[in-house]
Design an enzyme around this catalytic site. Structure first.
Site, PDB file in Angstrom:
ATOM      1  N   HIS A  62       0.831  -1.204   0.000  1.00 58.19           N
ATOM      2  CA  HIS A  62       0.000   0.000   0.000  1.00 58.19           C
ATOM      3  C   HIS A  62       0.868   1.257   0.000  1.00 58.19           C
ATOM      4  CE1 HIS A  62      -4.293  -1.402   1.133  1.00 58.19           C
ATOM      5  NE2 HIS A  62      -3.630  -2.418   0.604  1.00 58.19           N
ATOM      6  N   ASP A  63       2.001   1.191   0.665  1.00 55.29           N
ATOM      7  CA  ASP A  63       2.915   2.328   0.692  1.00 55.29           C
ATOM      8  C   ASP A  63       3.492   2.589  -0.692  1.00 55.29           C
ATOM      9  OD1 ASP A  63       4.580   4.376   1.977  1.00 55.29           O
ATOM     10  OD2 ASP A  63       6.232   3.010   1.547  1.00 55.29           O
ATOM     11  N   GLY A 117       4.966   5.889  -4.707  1.00 52.66           N
ATOM     12  CA  GLY A 117       6.263   5.242  -4.539  1.00 52.66           C
ATOM     13  C   GLY A 117       6.570   4.802  -3.120  1.00 52.66           C
ATOM     14  N   ASP A 132       8.045   5.189  -0.005  1.00 49.48           N
ATOM     15  CA  ASP A 132       8.643   6.303   0.737  1.00 49.48           C
ATOM     16  C   ASP A 132       8.196   6.376   2.189  1.00 49.48           C
ATOM     17  OD1 ASP A 132       6.041   7.131   0.425  1.00 49.48           O
ATOM     18  OD2 ASP A 132       6.505   8.999  -0.618  1.00 49.48           O
ATOM     19  N   SER A 176       5.314   6.746   3.409  1.00 46.17           N
ATOM     20  CA  SER A 176       4.238   7.714   3.676  1.00 46.17           C
ATOM     21  C   SER A 176       3.035   7.070   4.355  1.00 46.17           C
ATOM     22  CB  SER A 176       3.806   8.396   2.375  1.00 46.17           C
ATOM     23  OG  SER A 176       3.511   7.447   1.375  1.00 46.17           O
ATOM     24  N   THR A 179      -1.592 -15.431  -0.363  1.00 46.17           N
ATOM     25  CA  THR A 179      -1.426 -16.793   0.157  1.00 46.17           C
ATOM     26  C   THR A 179      -1.258 -16.785   1.674  1.00 46.17           C
ATOM     27  OG1 THR A 179      -0.194 -18.863  -0.108  1.00 46.17           O
ATOM     28  CG2 THR A 179       1.092 -16.836  -0.114  1.00 46.17           C
ATOM     29  N   ASP A 216      -6.239 -17.672   2.300  1.00 43.76           N
ATOM     30  CA  ASP A 216      -5.947 -19.034   1.854  1.00 43.76           C
ATOM     31  C   ASP A 216      -6.482 -19.980   2.923  1.00 43.76           C
ATOM     32  OD1 ASP A 216      -4.900 -21.530   1.303  1.00 43.76           O
ATOM     33  OD2 ASP A 216      -2.839 -20.844   1.007  1.00 43.76           O
ATOM     34  N   THR A 230      -3.705 -23.303   3.654  1.00 46.01           N
ATOM     35  CA  THR A 230      -2.423 -23.100   4.346  1.00 46.01           C
ATOM     36  C   THR A 230      -2.229 -21.605   4.624  1.00 46.01           C
ATOM     37  OG1 THR A 230      -1.270 -22.980   2.202  1.00 46.01           O
ATOM     38  CG2 THR A 230      -1.342 -25.133   3.301  1.00 46.01           C
ATOM     39  N   ASP A 233       3.041 -20.155  -0.070  1.00 46.43           N
ATOM     40  CA  ASP A 233       3.169 -21.218  -1.058  1.00 46.43           C
ATOM     41  C   ASP A 233       2.245 -20.919  -2.229  1.00 46.43           C
ATOM     42  OD1 ASP A 233       0.639 -21.770  -0.083  1.00 46.43           O
ATOM     43  OD2 ASP A 233       1.263 -23.527   1.074  1.00 46.43           O
TER      44      ASP A 233
END
Length: 342
Positions: A72-73, A78, A80, A82, A201, A253, A256, A261
């Site tokens: 998400h950052d 970019g 950084d 934030s 996963t 998942d 697992t 995986d």
């Protein structure tokens, strides 16, 4: 009589000169290097390993949380740091955008612990952004995933605005075309997108993110027909009180959940995808062949995921005067009113 100097072809001179320049091809930023802290903070890797291991051992969901915060950052202007910044009276920061409200506290806690330990060891040297990038890589490896290189030297960004998040993070109800277009706008191919989404996963999603698929899908059926009916019924029981308890969640998942995986892709082919956008990858002709490849070949998934993560980790990084080394990861070193917007 002076000895004649042998002539050297210009091409050779240029080639040698290029070899002496800082490498840019791997990162696109000459200031990022694998040994960036070797002299300024020699125990960087050791301290990071100790903090990460302790946190993941105490809270096993930390790996998925850190990976999500990292992604998400990076996807918003970019990598950084934030997303690590907290809001204040003058500014609503990225972490308080609606889509980020569910980002887990364990991820922020790990970054805080690592930053505190590193500030004691080598104050004012290591960026919060580098801490987040290395934490994500180490945790992926710790829970069974691939290792990949993380060049270092990122600076922490100087701006964090909740208003910048919309349109940069995919929502579970988006169409596959919208998701693909969003990734491609940032320079990521369809194959890289499918590999990166494989991070699901591990971790979980809140019931509110997939409730429409199990309670009110359409007039013809309350359940999404793309979902395995037994799986859907189980989710209905699990999320029965989600409107009263917003923390209710299910593992991405189901087979697992704590292991990195390729089971996630196998699940998609069985109708066991939790989020609508994830399940759609198993049906869309642009993504289905890649899902089938990763379901059958974990090595291929690991290899593509590692390369894609290397690419994400250097996406629009800040170096030099483009950023700073924050003293605290949740706040800028100084309040810059020029960046404050309503």
């Amino acid at each position: 009589m002076p000895m004649a100097t042998p002539s050297i072809p210009l091409l050779v001179i240029v080639s040698i000169s290029l070899l002496l320049l800082p490498a840019e091809s791997h990162t696109g930023k000459p200031n990022l290097t694998l040994d960036y802290y070797q002299k300024s903070c020699p125990r960087f890797n050791q301290i990071m390993n100790e903090v990460i291991t302790a946190k993941q051992t105490a809270s096993p969901t930390t790996a998925a949380g850190v990976l999500r915060v990292f992604f998400h950052d990076c996807m918003v202007d970019g990598c950084d740091g934030s997303t690590l910044v907290a809001s204040n009276a003058f500014n609503k920061a990225e972490r308080d955008a609606d889509v980020n409200l569910s980002l887990p506290g364990d991820a922020y806690d790990l970054v805080t612990r690592a930053k505190t330990a590193l500030e004691i060891e080598c104050p004012g040297v290591v960026s919060c952004t580098d801490i987040l990038a290395v934490s994500a890589r180490n945790l992926v490896k710790m829970v069974g995933g691939p290792f990949y290189e993380v060049p270092l030297g990122r600076k922490d960004g100087l701006v964090s605005l909740a208003s910048r998040v919309a349109g940069n993070i995919a929502f579970p109800n988006m169409t596959m075309t919208e998701v693909i277009n969003q990734f491609q706008s940032k320079g990521f191919s369809v194959q890289e997108m499918v590999a990166l989404v494989g991070a699901h996963t591990i971790g979980f999603s809140h019931c509110s993110e997939f409730s429409k698929r199990i309670y009110n899908f359409s007039k013809a059926s309350s359940l999404d027909p793309a979902m395995n009916p037994y799986y859907a019924k189980g989710l209905q029981m699990l999320c029965a009180n989600y409107t009263k308890d917003s923390t209710m969640a299910a593992f991405n998942d189901v087979m697992t959940p704590g292991k990195f995986d390729n089971m996630y892709y196998k699940n998609l082919l069985r109708g066991l995808g939790l989020l609508a956008t994830d399940q759609a990858m198993a049906d869309d002709p642009r993504t289905k062949p890649i899902v089938e490849l990763y379901a059958a070949n974990e090595t291929a998934f690991f290899s593509d995921f590692a390369r894609a993560m290397e690419k994400v980790s250097v996406y629009k990084v800040k170096t030099g005067k483009e950023g700073e080394i924050r003293r605290r990861c949740d706040q800028f070193n100084s309040l810059n009113t020029d960046t404050i917007r309503s």
